[in-house]
Motif scaffolding. Sequence first.
Motif, PDB file in Angstrom:
ATOM      1  N   VAL A 166      17.818 -36.349 122.527  1.00 45.17           N
ATOM      2  CA  VAL A 166      16.811 -35.657 123.230  1.00 45.17           C
ATOM      3  C   VAL A 166      17.146 -35.846 124.769  1.00 45.17           C
ATOM      4  CG1 VAL A 166      14.513 -35.368 123.732  1.00 45.17           C
ATOM      5  CG2 VAL A 166      15.412 -35.557 121.871  1.00 45.17           C
ATOM      6  N   ALA A 167      17.888 -36.268 125.413  1.00 46.92           N
ATOM      7  CA  ALA A 167      17.516 -36.882 126.700  1.00 46.92           C
ATOM      8  C   ALA A 167      19.065 -36.456 127.564  1.00 46.92           C
ATOM      9  CB  ALA A 167      17.808 -38.122 126.827  1.00 46.92           C
ATOM     10  N   GLU A 168      19.642 -36.692 126.458  1.00 44.08           N
ATOM     11  CA  GLU A 168      21.102 -35.460 126.931  1.00 44.08           C
ATOM     12  C   GLU A 168      21.064 -34.250 126.935  1.00 44.08           C
ATOM     13  OE1 GLU A 168      24.141 -37.169 128.168  1.00 44.08           O
ATOM     14  OE2 GLU A 168      22.223 -38.332 128.065  1.00 44.08           O
ATOM     15  N   GLY A 169      20.025 -34.128 125.679  1.00 47.29           N
ATOM     16  CA  GLY A 169      19.929 -32.219 125.304  1.00 47.29           C
ATOM     17  C   GLY A 169      19.175 -31.452 126.434  1.00 47.29           C
ATOM     18  N   GLY A 185       8.519 -15.837 137.772  1.00 46.57           N
ATOM     19  CA  GLY A 185       6.677 -17.011 137.610  1.00 46.57           C
ATOM     20  C   GLY A 185       6.947 -16.906 136.137  1.00 46.57           C
ATOM     21  N   ARG A 186       7.165 -17.761 135.530  1.00 44.06           N
ATOM     22  CA  ARG A 186       7.080 -18.096 134.459  1.00 44.06           C
ATOM     23  C   ARG A 186       6.441 -19.785 134.252  1.00 44.06           C
ATOM     24  NH1 ARG A 186       8.051 -14.093 129.992  1.00 44.06           N
ATOM     25  NH2 ARG A 186       9.538 -12.650 130.622  1.00 44.06           N
ATOM     26  N   SER A 187       5.946 -20.130 134.057  1.00 42.83           N
ATOM     27  CA  SER A 187       4.897 -21.522 133.262  1.00 42.83           C
ATOM     28  C   SER A 187       5.455 -22.793 132.832  1.00 42.83           C
ATOM     29  CB  SER A 187       3.898 -20.852 132.860  1.00 42.83           C
ATOM     30  OG  SER A 187       3.603 -20.636 132.036  1.00 42.83           O
ATOM     31  N   PRO A 188       5.524 -23.466 133.595  1.00 42.16           N
ATOM     32  CA  PRO A 188       5.952 -25.064 133.045  1.00 42.16           C
ATOM     33  C   PRO A 188       5.765 -24.707 131.731  1.00 42.16           C
ATOM     34  CG  PRO A 188       4.187 -25.467 135.119  1.00 42.16           C
ATOM     35  CD  PRO A 188       4.148 -24.079 134.865  1.00 42.16           C
ATOM     36  N   GLN A 189       5.222 -24.078 131.421  1.00 38.86           N
ATOM     37  CA  GLN A 189       4.699 -24.363 129.912  1.00 38.86           C
ATOM     38  C   GLN A 189       5.730 -23.569 128.855  1.00 38.86           C
ATOM     39  OE1 GLN A 189       2.317 -24.353 131.849  1.00 38.86           O
ATOM     40  NE2 GLN A 189       0.658 -26.472 131.143  1.00 38.86           N
ATOM     41  N   GLN A 190       5.348 -22.275 129.620  1.00 40.11           N
ATOM     42  CA  GLN A 190       6.623 -21.553 129.040  1.00 40.11           C
ATOM     43  C   GLN A 190       8.366 -21.432 128.971  1.00 40.11           C
ATOM     44  OE1 GLN A 190       5.495 -17.637 131.530  1.00 40.11           O
ATOM     45  NE2 GLN A 190       4.691 -16.927 129.683  1.00 40.11           N
ATOM     46  N   ILE A 191       8.007 -22.456 130.186  1.00 40.46           N
ATOM     47  CA  ILE A 191       9.809 -22.712 130.676  1.00 40.46           C
ATOM     48  C   ILE A 191      10.243 -23.879 129.594  1.00 40.46           C
ATOM     49  CG2 ILE A 191      11.781 -24.228 132.166  1.00 40.46           C
ATOM     50  CD1 ILE A 191       9.722 -22.766 135.075  1.00 40.46           C
ATOM     51  N   ARG A 192       9.082 -24.541 129.474  1.00 37.23           N
ATOM     52  CA  ARG A 192       9.479 -25.554 128.096  1.00 37.23           C
ATOM     53  C   ARG A 192       9.929 -25.302 126.571  1.00 37.23           C
ATOM     54  NH1 ARG A 192       4.667 -28.522 128.457  1.00 37.23           N
ATOM     55  NH2 ARG A 192       5.358 -29.411 130.767  1.00 37.23           N
ATOM     56  N   ARG A 193       8.663 -24.280 126.385  1.00 38.10           N
ATOM     57  CA  ARG A 193       9.348 -23.887 124.838  1.00 38.10           C
ATOM     58  C   ARG A 193      10.030 -22.572 125.278  1.00 38.10           C
ATOM     59  NH1 ARG A 193       4.952 -21.790 125.346  1.00 38.10           N
ATOM     60  NH2 ARG A 193       5.335 -19.153 125.664  1.00 38.10           N
ATOM     61  N   GLU A 194      10.367 -21.780 125.985  1.00 44.27           N
ATOM     62  CA  GLU A 194      11.651 -21.049 126.346  1.00 44.27           C
ATOM     63  C   GLU A 194      13.342 -21.125 126.271  1.00 44.27           C
ATOM     64  OE1 GLU A 194      10.434 -17.500 127.619  1.00 44.27           O
ATOM     65  OE2 GLU A 194       8.285 -17.586 126.261  1.00 44.27           O
ATOM     66  N   VAL A 195      13.019 -22.756 126.719  1.00 49.31           N
ATOM     67  CA  VAL A 195      14.222 -22.924 127.924  1.00 49.31           C
ATOM     68  C   VAL A 195      14.544 -24.594 127.277  1.00 49.31           C
ATOM     69  CG1 VAL A 195      15.547 -23.704 129.904  1.00 49.31           C
ATOM     70  CG2 VAL A 195      14.044 -21.409 129.711  1.00 49.31           C
ATOM     71  N   PHE A 196      13.515 -25.487 127.567  1.00 47.21           N
ATOM     72  CA  PHE A 196      14.183 -26.378 126.837  1.00 47.21           C
ATOM     73  C   PHE A 196      14.785 -26.789 125.511  1.00 47.21           C
ATOM     74  CE2 PHE A 196      12.910 -27.627 131.485  1.00 47.21           C
ATOM     75  CZ  PHE A 196      14.042 -27.964 132.450  1.00 47.21           C
ATOM     76  N   ILE A 197      13.376 -26.739 124.585  1.00 52.82           N
ATOM     77  CA  ILE A 197      13.099 -26.362 123.126  1.00 52.82           C
ATOM     78  C   ILE A 197      14.410 -26.134 122.854  1.00 52.82           C
ATOM     79  CG2 ILE A 197      11.801 -26.125 121.132  1.00 52.82           C
ATOM     80  CD1 ILE A 197       9.600 -26.609 122.674  1.00 52.82           C
ATOM     81  N   PRO A 198      14.142 -24.690 123.026  1.00 55.20           N
ATOM     82  CA  PRO A 198      15.903 -24.407 122.209  1.00 55.20           C
ATOM     83  C   PRO A 198      16.683 -24.727 122.332  1.00 55.20           C
ATOM     84  CG  PRO A 198      14.237 -22.420 122.972  1.00 55.20           C
ATOM     85  CD  PRO A 198      13.876 -23.815 123.764  1.00 55.20           C
ATOM     86  N   THR A 199      17.120 -25.593 123.733  1.00 51.90           N
ATOM     87  CA  THR A 199      18.108 -26.581 123.582  1.00 51.90           C
ATOM     88  C   THR A 199      18.493 -28.032 123.238  1.00 51.90           C
ATOM     89  OG1 THR A 199      18.289 -25.409 126.218  1.00 51.90           O
ATOM     90  CG2 THR A 199      19.694 -27.472 126.010  1.00 51.90           C
ATOM     91  N   VAL A 201      16.623 -28.830 120.013  1.00 58.82           N
ATOM     92  CA  VAL A 201      16.508 -28.611 118.657  1.00 58.82           C
ATOM     93  C   VAL A 201      17.941 -29.128 118.487  1.00 58.82           C
ATOM     94  CG1 VAL A 201      17.030 -26.757 116.944  1.00 58.82           C
ATOM     95  CG2 VAL A 201      15.185 -27.219 118.648  1.00 58.82           C
ATOM     96  N   PRO A 202      19.574 -28.470 119.166  1.00 53.47           N
ATOM     97  CA  PRO A 202      20.676 -29.086 118.526  1.00 53.47           C
ATOM     98  C   PRO A 202      20.601 -30.392 118.245  1.00 53.47           C
ATOM     99  CG  PRO A 202      20.985 -27.156 119.198  1.00 53.47           C
ATOM    100  CD  PRO A 202      19.536 -27.565 119.935  1.00 53.47           C
ATOM    101  N   PHE A 203      20.238 -31.027 119.631  1.00 57.67           N
ATOM    102  CA  PHE A 203      20.699 -32.025 119.463  1.00 57.67           C
ATOM    103  C   PHE A 203      19.951 -33.370 117.929  1.00 57.67           C
ATOM    104  CE2 PHE A 203      22.504 -30.826 123.468  1.00 57.67           C
ATOM    105  CZ  PHE A 203      23.277 -31.436 124.054  1.00 57.67           C
ATOM    106  N   VAL A 204      18.393 -32.952 118.508  1.00 55.67           N
ATOM    107  CA  VAL A 204      17.697 -33.432 117.843  1.00 55.67           C
ATOM    108  C   VAL A 204      17.933 -33.421 116.393  1.00 55.67           C
ATOM    109  CG1 VAL A 204      14.929 -33.392 116.744  1.00 55.67           C
ATOM    110  CG2 VAL A 204      15.907 -33.096 119.121  1.00 55.67           C
TER     111      VAL A 204
END
Length: 284
Positions: A166-169, A185-199, A201-204
């Motif tokens: 997950v850290a490498e992802g 203007g995306r909120s931190p929650q939106q960035i976490r949900r729409e940018v970080f989590i999809p990235t 998932v393959p690493f998980v």
Amino acid sequence: MSNPVIEAPPAAPAVAWQEGEALARRASARTKRKRLALLVAGWVVVLTIWQVAAYYLPFGTLPNPLEVGAEMWEIVASGALVSDFLASVLKTFAGFGVAVLIGAPVGYLMGRFTYWRAFFHDGVTVAGTIPALTYAVLSLIIFGLSNLGPVLAVALVSTPYVAINVAEGIRGVDQSLVKMSQAFGRSPQQIRREVFIPTIVPFVFAAVRMSFAVAWKVEALTEVFGGTNGVGFQIRNEYQLFNITGVIAWMALFIVFMLLIERLVLRKLENRLLAWRPEERAAK
């Protein structure tokens, strides 16, 4: 005087979209058939070597595949397979759940913030290098003869894999996407949900598949040492009865079950969740 009209040369006939799709499907079908043929050939070679070894070794040292197959059928017909495998599966999945609940947040913090990476790095690295046998013994010392020992052993083995992947992802996220999301203007929650989590998932999934085999072995090993049910417990019982055929039969059932989980559950789930990737679409 009128200007002459210059006509463009006729375009080359293009392959229809339907024909291209049919060609791709036929190529994919040929590839699958080749993989299946290689898979079958590999198992035939393994069984042949096993049969030859059983024939030349002293009597009673190594049972042949037919004897083990008959023992496997007896185990399945007796109903012991369902109860013991269900016990092992529940303990393994419980350990994986604990590993994800702990490893995913730790990995997110390690990949997102330099301070937390420095804080967790040594601990996660050391936890990943400790032998699995040590975790099995430690779990038995803490919980004794109970179902919590295998759960703890699986969690301890799997957590470093999840955290590191997950850290490498997170570290591999394109920062331009983060900056663009902030600019819009995306909120931190939106960035976490729409940018970080999809990235990540393959690493998980990579972490789950890497630690799956190790976790299964640790869970079975813990049951061998001090379990009250499960596959490892049955292997210990057959060993105490000096039934080598029974030991190998339970091991073979264990291998078959692992392959089914890998190919029919994990791989299918990964392909479904990651269907948006170009390589996954091309494989269909």
